[in-house]
Design an enzyme around this catalytic site. Structure first.
Site, mmCIF file in Angstrom:
data_model
loop_
_atom_site.group_PDB
_atom_site.id
_atom_site.type_symbol
_atom_site.label_atom_id
_atom_site.label_comp_id
_atom_site.label_asym_id
_atom_site.label_seq_id
_atom_site.Cartn_x
_atom_site.Cartn_y
_atom_site.Cartn_z
ATOM 1 N N GLU A 72 0.909 -1.219 0.001
ATOM 2 C CA GLU A 72 0.033 -0.131 0.063
ATOM 3 C C GLU A 72 0.961 1.419 0.037
ATOM 4 O O GLU A 72 1.829 1.323 0.619
ATOM 5 C CB GLU A 72 -0.830 0.053 1.410
ATOM 6 C CG GLU A 72 -1.999 -1.053 1.032
ATOM 7 C CD GLU A 72 -3.214 -1.158 2.191
ATOM 8 O OE1 GLU A 72 -4.011 -1.356 1.590
ATOM 9 O OE2 GLU A 72 -2.961 -0.904 3.285
ATOM 10 N N CYS A 81 3.638 8.565 1.127
ATOM 11 C CA CYS A 81 4.207 7.413 2.149
ATOM 12 C C CYS A 81 4.257 6.185 1.458
ATOM 13 O O CYS A 81 3.289 5.543 1.008
ATOM 14 C CB CYS A 81 3.182 7.214 3.293
ATOM 15 S SG CYS A 81 3.780 6.246 4.521
ATOM 16 N N CYS A 107 5.979 -7.369 6.999
ATOM 17 C CA CYS A 107 7.137 -7.061 7.651
ATOM 18 C C CYS A 107 7.457 -8.174 8.659
ATOM 19 O O CYS A 107 6.734 -8.872 8.788
ATOM 20 C CB CYS A 107 6.572 -6.052 8.429
ATOM 21 S SG CYS A 107 7.971 -4.998 9.349
ATOM 22 N N CYS A 120 5.483 -5.342 15.785
ATOM 23 C CA CYS A 120 5.228 -4.423 16.744
ATOM 24 C C CYS A 120 3.657 -4.658 17.134
ATOM 25 O O CYS A 120 2.931 -4.866 16.115
ATOM 26 C CB CYS A 120 5.516 -3.218 16.278
ATOM 27 S SG CYS A 120 7.156 -3.049 15.733
ATOM 28 N N CYS A 141 1.037 -2.638 15.428
ATOM 29 C CA CYS A 141 0.816 -2.124 14.300
ATOM 30 C C CYS A 141 0.203 -3.265 13.404
ATOM 31 O O CYS A 141 0.697 -4.417 13.353
ATOM 32 C CB CYS A 141 2.298 -2.002 13.766
ATOM 33 S SG CYS A 141 2.442 -1.568 11.841
ATOM 34 N N CYS A 187 -1.020 5.843 10.010
ATOM 35 C CA CYS A 187 0.190 5.402 10.473
ATOM 36 C C CYS A 187 -0.178 3.996 11.142
ATOM 37 O O CYS A 187 -1.077 3.858 12.128
ATOM 38 C CB CYS A 187 0.872 6.149 11.645
ATOM 39 S SG CYS A 187 1.564 7.659 11.205
HETATM 40 N N1 SAH Z 1 9.256 0.076 10.263
HETATM 41 C C1 SAH Z 1 9.428 1.340 10.288
HETATM 42 C C2 SAH Z 1 8.790 2.215 9.137
HETATM 43 C C3 SAH Z 1 7.062 2.196 9.468
HETATM 44 S S1 SAH Z 1 7.017 3.728 10.055
HETATM 45 C C4 SAH Z 1 9.301 2.099 11.577
HETATM 46 O O1 SAH Z 1 8.796 1.421 12.608
HETATM 47 O O2 SAH Z 1 9.811 3.048 11.877
HETATM 48 C C5 SAH Z 1 5.408 3.882 10.661
HETATM 49 C C6 SAH Z 1 5.217 4.331 11.959
HETATM 50 O O3 SAH Z 1 3.946 4.306 12.403
HETATM 51 C C7 SAH Z 1 5.989 4.056 13.071
HETATM 52 O O4 SAH Z 1 6.528 5.393 13.764
HETATM 53 C C8 SAH Z 1 5.261 3.455 13.958
HETATM 54 O O5 SAH Z 1 5.471 3.614 15.372
HETATM 55 C C9 SAH Z 1 3.704 4.036 13.398
HETATM 56 N N2 SAH Z 1 2.551 3.237 14.023
HETATM 57 C C10 SAH Z 1 2.437 1.892 13.776
HETATM 58 N N3 SAH Z 1 1.429 1.393 14.355
HETATM 59 C C11 SAH Z 1 0.677 2.621 14.580
HETATM 60 C C12 SAH Z 1 -0.616 2.754 15.315
HETATM 61 N N4 SAH Z 1 -1.406 1.814 15.485
HETATM 62 N N5 SAH Z 1 -0.907 4.018 15.375
HETATM 63 C C13 SAH Z 1 -0.409 4.976 15.039
HETATM 64 N N6 SAH Z 1 0.963 4.897 14.907
HETATM 65 C C14 SAH Z 1 1.528 3.684 14.535
#
Ligand code: SAH
Length: 334
Positions: free
Chosen positions: A84, A99, A106, A110, A113, A326
């Site tokens: 996406e 973005c 991945c 986390c 996410c 995000c």
């Molecule tokens: N893997 C890399 C690139 C992805 S960036 C990284 O983690 O930095 C995606 C961003 O969205 C990251 O800063 C992550 O912490 C944030 N993110 C992930 N899940 C989220 C959620 N449920 N709500 C808000 N931000 C989130």
């Protein structure tokens, strides 16, 4: 291909390398998708190119438009491999951000996410990263001003392709985007950060910090087992010292997990020890029974961070209604 790689390829075909510049301009300025369109090239050479090369593209699968103007595109990069990409216009600042994804799924999972719920299906190749921008710009009929590697995947786990594509976006002969307009984000893969520092890459860099306590961070970000918070913070300090610029920390706000007073105080300590700014992102998904923070909670937490004296940004996270914000990129609805 970078212009340099294209020149080598063209020489191997027995042609003068200035043809590479013409092809490069055709691809990125004129946006040709077919060798017949390259009218500056002799017909015999176009026929040779058709034999020896291909202009590949990713295929649009779904296109969603949010009421706030954000647009999310789902692309098939290959059979069964879906990613996406999100178009995020911010009218007031005339900023138009794309973005992009760096991997199909991945390997990290986390806890907060949605991408982490997917099976990992591989790294994207340079053309699959670059073509996300070409395709999105074609669909929306506009050009981006900023690019963030914050879509699906962990950019530091696909280091070479991510950095090569960032250099293509930076090239004056293509998008000519300033290095500060290209941001690469990591969940904390320290070996990648070290490579980035060693090569003195010019791009903006962000670390998804998300928790200031080493013990709790491990429970929500598995990557912390391999690269513990202390080691990560040391590499952030090395970054700012060696490259002489600020690093960005991203911090998801999750009530009951990382927004307490003690969390804020610990975070202030970290912020004071690194030349940085912090980007606060309210949790977007409620995957684990966690809830989103309300305005009061966000204000209180933000107030507590003020004593750090570092710039505090509030990420707006648009596109929630289309699962485009995000942490919501999962190529499925959930
Ligand atoms: N893997 C890399 C690139 C992805 S960036 C990284 O983690 O930095 C995606 C961003 O969205 C990251 O800063 C992550 O912490 C944030 N993110 C992930 N899940 C989220 C959620 N449920 N709500 C808000 N931000 C989130």
């Amino acid at each position: 291909m970078s212009l340099h790689a294209l020149e080598t390829f063209i020489k191997e075909l027995g042609e003068n390398s200035y043809r590479a510049k013409q092809i490069y301009a055709g691809l990125y300025k004129d946006r040709f998708t077919n060798f017949d369109e390259f009218s500056t090239l002799p017909k015999t050479f176009r026929e040779l190119l058709k034999e020896k090369a291909e202009i590949l593209s990713i295929k649009l699968d779904k296109h969603l438009i949010s009421k706030d103007g954000t647009q999310k595109m789902t692309f098939a990069v290959e059979e069964g491999k879906v990613i996406e990409t999100v178009w995020i216009p911010t009218g007031d600042e005339e900023r138009k951000t794309i973005c992009i994804s760096s991997q199909v799924g991945c390997t990290l999972s986390c806890a907060f996410c949605a991408t982490g719920l997917l099976d990992f299906k591989g790294n994207l190749k340079v053309w699959q990263i670059v073509d996300q921008i070409l395709q999105v710009e074609k669909i929306v009929g506009d050009r981006c001003t900023n690019i963030v590697f914050m879509g699906m995947g962990e950019p530091m786990h696909n280091y070479d392709s991510v950095i090569q594509s960032a250099h293509i976006f930076h090239d004056p002969q293509t998008w000519n985007l300033g290095a500060k307009r290209i941001t690469i984000s990591t969940a904390g893969v320290v070996t990648g950060i070290e490579r980035f520092i060693k090569n003195k890459e010019p791009f903006n860099f962000a670390i998804s910090l998300n928790h200031p306590n080493p013990v709790t961070r491990k429970t929500i970000m598995g990557i912390d087992e391999k690269y513990p918070l202390e080691v990560l913070l040391k590499s952030a300090r090395d970054f700012t010292k060696t490259l002489g610029r600020r690093i960005t920390f991203e911090y998801i706000m999750i009530p009951g997990v990382n927004m307490g007073k003690e969390n804020a105080l610990k975070l202030v300590k970290i912020l004071r020890s690194v030349n940085c700014k912090i980007n606060l992102i309210p949790l977007n998904t409620e995957l684990h029974g966690w809830r989103k923070p309300n305005e009061d909670e966000i204000d209180t937490f933000r107030e507590l961070l003020k004593s750090s004296k570092v710039p505090i940004l509030n990420r707006r996270s648009p596109g929630k209604d289309i699962n485009g914000a995000c942490g919501m990129l999962a190529a499925v609805s959930y």
